[in-house]
Design a protein around this motif. Structure first.
Motif, PDB file in Angstrom:
ATOM      1  N   GLU A 175       0.813  -1.206   0.000  1.00  0.00           N
ATOM      2  CA  GLU A 175       0.000   0.000   0.000  1.00  0.00           C
ATOM      3  C   GLU A 175       0.854   1.268   0.000  1.00  0.00           C
ATOM      4  OE1 GLU A 175      -2.083  -3.414   1.403  1.00  0.00           O
ATOM      5  OE2 GLU A 175      -0.350  -2.444   2.299  1.00  0.00           O
ATOM      6  N   THR A 176       0.171   2.397  -0.227  1.00  0.00           N
ATOM      7  CA  THR A 176       0.769   3.713  -0.032  1.00  0.00           C
ATOM      8  C   THR A 176       0.380   4.211   1.355  1.00  0.00           C
ATOM      9  OG1 THR A 176       0.735   4.253  -2.384  1.00  0.00           O
ATOM     10  CG2 THR A 176       0.801   6.104  -0.851  1.00  0.00           C
ATOM     11  N   TYR A 177       1.339   4.829   2.043  1.00  0.00           N
ATOM     12  CA  TYR A 177       1.127   5.310   3.404  1.00  0.00           C
ATOM     13  C   TYR A 177       1.299   6.828   3.450  1.00  0.00           C
ATOM     14  CZ  TYR A 177       1.403   0.474   5.020  1.00  0.00           C
ATOM     15  OH  TYR A 177       1.157  -0.862   5.225  1.00  0.00           O
ATOM     16  N   ARG A 178       0.780   7.417   4.510  1.00  0.00           N
ATOM     17  CA  ARG A 178       1.069   8.824   4.788  1.00  0.00           C
ATOM     18  C   ARG A 178       1.070   9.031   6.292  1.00  0.00           C
ATOM     19  NH1 ARG A 178      -4.594  11.747   2.795  1.00  0.00           N
ATOM     20  NH2 ARG A 178      -5.836  11.171   4.639  1.00  0.00           N
ATOM     21  N   ILE A 179       1.884   9.980   6.727  1.00  0.00           N
ATOM     22  CA  ILE A 179       1.997  10.316   8.142  1.00  0.00           C
ATOM     23  C   ILE A 179       1.684  11.790   8.299  1.00  0.00           C
ATOM     24  CG2 ILE A 179       3.523  10.418  10.135  1.00  0.00           C
ATOM     25  CD1 ILE A 179       5.040   8.044   8.999  1.00  0.00           C
ATOM     26  N   THR A 180       0.674  12.093   9.095  1.00  0.00           N
ATOM     27  CA  THR A 180       0.213  13.462   9.277  1.00  0.00           C
ATOM     28  C   THR A 180       0.482  13.909  10.700  1.00  0.00           C
ATOM     29  OG1 THR A 180      -1.559  13.014   7.692  1.00  0.00           O
ATOM     30  CG2 THR A 180      -1.771  14.992   9.054  1.00  0.00           C
ATOM     31  N   PRO A 181       1.169  15.046  10.877  1.00  0.00           N
ATOM     32  CA  PRO A 181       1.383  15.535  12.247  1.00  0.00           C
ATOM     33  C   PRO A 181       0.059  15.914  12.911  1.00  0.00           C
ATOM     34  CG  PRO A 181       2.828  16.643  10.678  1.00  0.00           C
ATOM     35  CD  PRO A 181       1.809  15.893   9.877  1.00  0.00           C
ATOM     36  N   GLN A 182      -0.005  15.683  14.205  1.00  0.00           N
ATOM     37  CA  GLN A 182      -1.122  16.150  15.014  1.00  0.00           C
ATOM     38  C   GLN A 182      -0.567  16.524  16.371  1.00  0.00           C
ATOM     39  OE1 GLN A 182      -3.951  12.960  14.888  1.00  0.00           O
ATOM     40  NE2 GLN A 182      -2.887  11.761  16.413  1.00  0.00           N
ATOM     41  N   PRO A 183      -1.345  17.231  17.194  1.00  0.00           N
ATOM     42  CA  PRO A 183      -0.787  17.691  18.472  1.00  0.00           C
ATOM     43  C   PRO A 183      -0.170  16.553  19.278  1.00  0.00           C
ATOM     44  CG  PRO A 183      -2.907  18.731  18.066  1.00  0.00           C
ATOM     45  CD  PRO A 183      -2.719  17.699  16.981  1.00  0.00           C
ATOM     46  N   GLY A 184       1.112  16.673  19.540  1.00  0.00           N
ATOM     47  CA  GLY A 184       1.807  15.695  20.367  1.00  0.00           C
ATOM     48  C   GLY A 184       2.207  14.419  19.668  1.00  0.00           C
ATOM     49  N   GLY A 185       2.059  14.362  18.340  1.00  0.00           N
ATOM     50  CA  GLY A 185       2.442  13.121  17.681  1.00  0.00           C
ATOM     51  C   GLY A 185       2.109  13.047  16.209  1.00  0.00           C
ATOM     52  N   TYR A 186       1.752  11.858  15.759  1.00  0.00           N
ATOM     53  CA  TYR A 186       1.557  11.588  14.334  1.00  0.00           C
ATOM     54  C   TYR A 186       0.335  10.681  14.152  1.00  0.00           C
ATOM     55  CZ  TYR A 186       6.660  12.260  14.818  1.00  0.00           C
ATOM     56  OH  TYR A 186       7.908  12.706  15.159  1.00  0.00           O
ATOM     57  N   ARG A 187      -0.314  10.833  13.000  1.00  0.00           N
ATOM     58  CA  ARG A 187      -1.351   9.891  12.581  1.00  0.00           C
ATOM     59  C   ARG A 187      -0.830   9.135  11.363  1.00  0.00           C
ATOM     60  NH1 ARG A 187      -7.684  10.908  12.634  1.00  0.00           N
ATOM     61  NH2 ARG A 187      -7.148  10.224  14.749  1.00  0.00           N
ATOM     62  N   VAL A 188      -0.894   7.812  11.424  1.00  0.00           N
ATOM     63  CA  VAL A 188      -0.389   6.954  10.345  1.00  0.00           C
ATOM     64  C   VAL A 188      -1.582   6.326   9.639  1.00  0.00           C
ATOM     65  CG1 VAL A 188       1.085   4.980   9.786  1.00  0.00           C
ATOM     66  CG2 VAL A 188       1.698   6.505  11.687  1.00  0.00           C
ATOM     67  N   ALA A 189      -1.622   6.462   8.319  1.00  0.00           N
ATOM     68  CA  ALA A 189      -2.737   5.939   7.532  1.00  0.00           C
ATOM     69  C   ALA A 189      -2.200   5.214   6.305  1.00  0.00           C
ATOM     70  CB  ALA A 189      -3.676   7.073   7.105  1.00  0.00           C
ATOM     71  N   ALA A 190      -3.022   4.317   5.762  1.00  0.00           N
ATOM     72  CA  ALA A 190      -2.687   3.584   4.547  1.00  0.00           C
ATOM     73  C   ALA A 190      -3.840   3.716   3.558  1.00  0.00           C
ATOM     74  CB  ALA A 190      -2.427   2.113   4.847  1.00  0.00           C
ATOM     75  N   GLU A 191      -3.512   3.762   2.277  1.00  0.00           N
ATOM     76  CA  GLU A 191      -4.529   3.809   1.232  1.00  0.00           C
ATOM     77  C   GLU A 191      -4.871   2.376   0.833  1.00  0.00           C
ATOM     78  OE1 GLU A 191      -5.497   6.226  -2.886  1.00  0.00           O
ATOM     79  OE2 GLU A 191      -3.413   5.732  -2.400  1.00  0.00           O
TER      80      GLU A 191
END
Length: 298
Positions: A175-191
């Motif tokens: 898959e393709t992944y993306r990491i998005t900053p959020q307060p105090g950390g990161y959100r990891v998602a996959a397509e």
């Protein structure tokens, strides 16, 4: 839809099951670990070396949670994890997989530390906060931070992901992944199937050991943990992802083809041996027979 009349066959040309080494004592740990994942030499502490280790680990050491399912409990002490995943050639879940991986990275000279997060997989966006039950590893290479995770089952990232590319699509062999900053950390998602799906939210600060102990207790002991109720195994190779959820075996190939088959109890045991590289233990049979009768939604 396929059924277990067709015996499961591994997609790998070579079965990465080298002769077992003892994991007793720090002097032999690294050699035993590298033999366990099928690498003949120690990779350099580079991005290429990290990627090679991550790919070899997830192909050789399956994700599985039989100790939680059967009520045995999960010991995440360093020597207990090494004895189980290396010495006994078992698999494990995130606290075992990523703690073993982190120990190996540090022994190889990588600048690495553990992170902890909240699993959001298969939850609606407005679902309440979940407990901190997922461990990952952050590795710094040339001043850049990378996420390395070998313990997220059938959606595990198959290669390191850059933590300093906010929101950027990061293709992998699967898959393709993306990491998005959020307060105090990161959100990891996959397509997946054309839709971005959140895997987990990570805290930016390195986690103290007690956080892993608490998360592991919840995951292995709490009655709300799905690991207490479902048979789950996963293994990712360069050519396919293999996932077992109770009696449903799913194979998602890197070329986009997907197949499913539903297994009998004997079929589940065969899949555990042939696909997930596990030797079924006598204490698993009752859980396997329960799984064979499960009705899985979705």
């Amino acid at each position: 839809m396929l059924h277990d009349s067709q015996p499961p066959v591994s997609d790998d040309a070579d079965d990465p099951r080298p002769a077992s080494d003892s994991a007793d004592g720090p002097a032999s740990f690294l050699a035993s670990y590298l033999a366990r994942i099928g690498l003949g030499g120690a990779p350099a502490p580079t991005l290429e070396g990290l990627a090679a280790l991550q790919a070899a680990h997830i192909a050789a050491i399956p994700f599985e949670s039989f100790d939680a399912l059967t009520g045995e409990g999960v010991d995440i002490g360093a020597e207990a994890v090494a004895a189980k995943l290396i010495g006994r050639r078992r698999g494990g879940y995130c606290f075992e997989q990523n703690s073993l991986f982190l120990r190996a990275l540090l022994a190889l000279g990588f600048d690495a530390e553990g992170l902890i997060g909240r699993v959001r997989w298969m939850l609606p966006g407005d679902a309440p906060a979940t407990p901190r039950t997922h461990m990952t590893v952050r590795v710094r290479l040339g001043g850049r931070p990378w996420l390395a995770d070998v313990g997220f089952g059938s959606a595990v990232p198959p290669q390191p992901l850059a933590l300093d590319r906010p929101g950027a699509a990061q293709p992998t062999r699967h898959e393709t992944y993306r990491i998005t900053p959020q307060p105090g950390g990161y959100r990891v998602a996959a397509e997946i199937a054309g839709e971005w799906r959140t895997l987990y939210d990570l805290e930016e600060a390195a986690a103290p050991a007690i956080d892993y102990e608490v998360g592991n207790w919840y995951t292995s002991q709490h009655p709300d943990s799905h690991f207490r109720h479902q048979l789950i195994a996963a293994r990712t190779t360069a050519v396919a992802r293999h996932g077992l959820r109770d009696n449903r075996l799913t194979i998602r190939r890197a070329d986009g083809r997907t197949e499913q088959r539903y297994l009998s109890a004997d079929g589940i045991e065969a899949a555990l041996r042939d696909i997930f590289l596990l030797t079924p233990e006598p204490g698993w049979r009752r859980a396997i027979e329960r799984a064979a009768t499960a009705e899985i939604a979705g």
